[in-house]
Scaffold this motif. Structure first.
Motif, short mmCIF file in Angstrom:
data_model
loop_
_atom_site.label_atom_id
_atom_site.label_comp_id
_atom_site.label_asym_id
_atom_site.label_seq_id
_atom_site.Cartn_x
_atom_site.Cartn_y
_atom_site.Cartn_z
N GLY A 1 0.85 -1.19 0.00
CA GLY A 1 0.00 0.00 0.00
C GLY A 1 0.88 1.23 0.00
N ILE A 2 0.53 2.21 -0.82
CA ILE A 2 1.32 3.44 -0.86
C ILE A 2 0.43 4.60 -0.46
CG2 ILE A 2 2.60 5.02 -2.35
CD1 ILE A 2 3.47 2.68 -3.99
N LYS A 3 0.92 5.37 0.48
CA LYS A 3 0.21 6.58 0.88
C LYS A 3 1.11 7.77 0.64
CE LYS A 3 -3.04 5.24 4.51
NZ LYS A 3 -4.25 5.93 4.09
N ALA A 4 0.57 8.82 0.05
CA ALA A 4 1.36 10.03 -0.20
C ALA A 4 1.00 11.07 0.86
CB ALA A 4 1.07 10.56 -1.59
N GLU A 5 2.02 11.62 1.48
CA GLU A 5 1.79 12.68 2.45
C GLU A 5 2.71 13.84 2.14
OE1 GLU A 5 2.12 11.36 6.52
OE2 GLU A 5 0.64 9.78 6.19
N ILE A 6 2.32 15.03 2.57
CA ILE A 6 3.17 16.19 2.30
C ILE A 6 4.16 16.33 3.44
CG2 ILE A 6 3.18 18.69 2.09
CD1 ILE A 6 0.53 18.47 0.67
N GLY A 7 5.44 16.43 3.07
CA GLY A 7 6.47 16.59 4.09
C GLY A 7 7.49 17.61 3.63
N ARG A 8 8.59 17.70 4.37
CA ARG A 8 9.66 18.63 4.01
C ARG A 8 10.74 17.87 3.26
NH1 ARG A 8 9.40 23.61 6.36
NH2 ARG A 8 11.46 24.27 5.70
N CYS B 1 7.29 18.77 -0.15
CA CYS B 1 7.40 17.74 -1.19
C CYS B 1 6.48 16.58 -0.80
CB CYS B 1 8.83 17.24 -1.31
SG CYS B 1 9.37 16.30 0.11
N TRP B 2 6.24 15.72 -1.75
CA TRP B 2 5.46 14.52 -1.44
C TRP B 2 6.39 13.45 -0.88
CZ3 TRP B 2 0.45 14.49 -1.10
CH2 TRP B 2 -0.32 15.35 -1.88
N VAL B 3 5.94 12.82 0.18
CA VAL B 3 6.66 11.67 0.71
C VAL B 3 5.78 10.45 0.43
CG1 VAL B 3 7.68 10.64 2.76
CG2 VAL B 3 7.55 13.11 2.55
N LEU B 4 6.34 9.48 -0.25
CA LEU B 4 5.55 8.28 -0.53
C LEU B 4 5.89 7.22 0.51
CD1 LEU B 4 5.79 7.87 -4.40
CD2 LEU B 4 4.03 8.98 -3.07
N TYR B 5 4.92 6.88 1.32
CA TYR B 5 5.12 5.81 2.29
C TYR B 5 4.75 4.49 1.64
CZ TYR B 5 5.77 9.27 5.91
OH TYR B 5 6.27 10.30 6.68
N VAL B 6 5.76 3.69 1.38
CA VAL B 6 5.53 2.40 0.73
C VAL B 6 5.53 1.33 1.82
CG1 VAL B 6 6.36 0.79 -1.00
CG2 VAL B 6 6.73 3.22 -1.31
N ASP B 7 4.37 0.81 2.13
CA ASP B 7 4.25 -0.19 3.19
C ASP B 7 4.03 -1.57 2.58
OD1 ASP B 7 4.48 1.55 5.43
OD2 ASP B 7 2.52 2.32 4.89
N VAL B 8 4.96 -2.45 2.88
CA VAL B 8 4.89 -3.80 2.32
C VAL B 8 4.42 -4.74 3.42
CG1 VAL B 8 6.21 -5.64 1.22
CG2 VAL B 8 6.83 -3.27 0.82
N LEU B 9 3.45 -5.55 3.11
CA LEU B 9 2.89 -6.47 4.08
C LEU B 9 3.14 -7.89 3.60
CD1 LEU B 9 1.13 -6.55 6.61
CD2 LEU B 9 -0.85 -6.36 5.16
N LEU B 10 3.89 -8.66 4.38
CA LEU B 10 4.13 -10.05 4.01
C LEU B 10 3.01 -10.89 4.59
CD1 LEU B 10 7.89 -10.65 4.84
CD2 LEU B 10 6.88 -9.91 2.72
N LEU B 11 2.25 -11.52 3.73
CA LEU B 11 1.14 -12.33 4.23
C LEU B 11 1.49 -13.80 4.23
CD1 LEU B 11 -1.70 -10.42 2.45
CD2 LEU B 11 -1.15 -10.36 4.85
#
Lengths: 245, 291
Positions: B61-68, B132-142
């Motif tokens: 899942g990728i979430k984009a948030e605004i950061g510095r 800038c946009w920070v892309l949080y790339v969260d990997v879930l091992l199922l």
């Protein structure tokens, strides 16, 4: 309330449901090949995965094992992307530890633990997408996973939330309704005997309203149990067709 | 379960099979297992993908948030990786058990993906030095059944392809203060160019040969493996040796050549598939875990 009308004058809720209507329920058993039992559950936009390992020998320290029944070990976690705001940790915070404990209590009431002395049953649940009723989605998913693992239970455990808005009990709350500030009751029920495995209510409610709220939650749980039963039967049918081939 | 026990006899059987280019499940040395990819499976993320490779199951899942932006590169956004080794995969990951593996995996992902050659990080910049946009790339091992890296890289590439970041409008008030407004329209969004995003090919050295997409059983027979990240043009962007054993320089060269060849061939069907899925548009029935 902050501009949100949880129940319209015509008796419809935010997402267009009637007061006693449940969200769309979809489920599948046997999602994973490696685990002993697994299930996936969608309750509206809330999505949960449950995996069961065991019964097996007690892991770690032997002192945990009980001589007359099995230990039930639960872990609740939420995917970091499951909520609107990203979570930092999937588990280990206070809320998820509490949820793990509640799940453990719920399933200790339902699983016939005395059949497996000195052993352990692991139930791991994961919320992939959260939109209210996380606890109930987890319980329902875990029930299906336990059935998939072939672990004997007294009955299905069905869980549902109910809320109270403008003198009307609402069944199966979504996130907006849960965070609306009203009362939320979570109920886990063994539907056939109508015995309660877990009940929890946040916020206060007048005593006179409690029976109505409990009744709404009970009816919702019984409705859920029919759906779960259908899922199990359909799964068994598919599996038996496959094995016959 | 992620732990398996392989007896000496089984090991010999697997090694002899690899020598004769016929593996236990009937594959050749350069074949992948059956793979399933689906994007847009979690609706409250900006981009998501689910990949199953044999018994390995991964959800990104990728979430984009605004950061510095980072001070060293004020005109670039960045990616943050987090790998959650959930207890769903194996009971050993319960509690803090999966943390070590998670950190190791995410560190490797940083090296492979978080640079301007893989992804145009400049396009993530909103205001240089400020936002800038920070892309949080969260990997879930199922579920883990070997070859985590390849499956993860494919899932990440698919999720990046699927990512839609809302366009921003910067407005200025009278006092010179700037305000960022996000577009409400779900179709008014920015897509990422994933053309140069590499895929990882992990090669396991078994006996005198090496295999692609090793299962857990095969991995237990190998002394060491080589992780190679390859772009669609066949450019190698990262090479790492994993595992306890040692490899001689000649075999590393051979493995890199194989990795380049296999990696190049991996990109074409992947992009075709993602494009095809996207072209289905709203007619696509989302399957997710319900299949």
């Amino acid at each position: 309330m902050a501009g949100l009308e949880l129940l319209s004058d015509q008796g419809y809720r935010l997402d267009g449901r009637k007061a006693t209507e449940l969200r769309k329920l979809q489920a599948r058993m046997g999602v994973f090949g490696q685990a002993d039992g697994s299930a996936y559950m969608e309750q509206g936009n809330t999505k949960a995965l449950a995996v069961v390992y065991g019964p097996h020998e007690v892991r770690g320290s032997r002192s945990k094992s009980l001589h007359d029944r099995a230990v039930i070990n639960c872990q609740y976690s939420m995917a970091t992307f499951s909520t609107a705001e990203r979570k930092r940790r999937p588990h280990g915070d206070r809320k998820s530890s509490e949820m793990s404990l509640h799940l453990k209590q719920t399933f200790e009431a339902a699983v016939l633990t005395q059949l497996y002395p000195r052993s352990q049953i692991d139930i791991y649940v994961k919320i992939l997408q959260s939109d209210g009723g996380n606890y109930s989605a987890c319980v329902n998913a875990a029930t299906l996973a336990l059935v998939d693992a072939g672990i004997p239970m007294r009955d299905y455990v069905c869980a549902c939330t109910a809320g109270f808005v403008e003198d009307t009990p609402l069944a199966d709350l979504c996130h907006a309704e849960e965070s609306g500030g009203g009362t939320t009751l979570s109920l886990a029920l063994l539907p056939r005997s109508e015995s309660i495995a877990l009940v929890q209510m946040d916020a206060r409610l007048h005593q006179d309203h409690l029976p109505a709220l409990m009744e709404a939650a009970t009816v919702a749980c019984k409705g859920l149990s029919k759906v779960l039963d259908d899922v199990v039967r359909q799964h068994l049918q598919e599996v038996s067709v496959q094995t016959r081939e | 379960m992620a732990t398996i026990q392989v007896s000496e006899a089984e090991k010999v059987y697997i090694m002899h099979g690899v020598r004769d280019d016929s593996r236990v499940d009937g594959r050749g040395c350069e074949d992948y297992r059956h793979m399933e990819i689906e994007t847009d499976v979690v609706s409250n993320t900006d981009g998501s993908a689910k990949v199953s490779l044999g018994q390995t199951d991964i959800l990104v899942g990728i979430k984009a948030e605004i950061g510095r932006p980072r001070p060293m590169v004020p005109d670039e956004g960045y990616l943050e990786f987090f790998v959650d080794c959930s207890a769903n995969a194996t009971p050993e990951f319960e509690g803090r058990g999966g943390e070590e593996l998670g950190v190791e995996l995410s560190n490797n992902l940083y090296k492979v993906f978080n640079n301007r050659h893989s992804l145009d990080l400049r396009s993530l910049c909103i205001r240089p030095g400020e936002n800038c946009w920070v892309l949080y790339v969260d990997v879930l091992l199922l579920q883990c059944d070997g070859n985590l890296f390849d499956a993860m890289s494919i899932a990440i590439k698919a999720a990046l392809f699927n990512t839609r970041i809302p366009n921003v409008h910067i407005s200025e008030d009278e006092e010179g203060g700037k305000e960022i407004e996000l577009s409400d329209d779900p179709y008014d969004c920015m897509r990422l160019n994933v053309e140069n995003v590499p895929c990882i090919v992990t090669l396991c050295k078994i006996g005198h040969r090496h295999v692609v997409d090793a299962t857990l059983q095969e991995k237990s027979c190998s002394v060491a493996s080589l992780l190679i990240s390859v772009t669609h043009k066949g450019t190698v962007t990262c090479v790492r040796k994993l595992g306890g054993g040692s490899l001689d320089p000649d075999s590393i060269f051979e493995m890199t050549e194989t990795g380049k060849r296999v990696g190049k061939m991996l990109h074409v069907p992947l992009m075709e598939l993602l494009q095809k899925e996207e072209n289905l548009g709203r007619e696509r029935t989302k399957v997710g875990f319900l299949a």
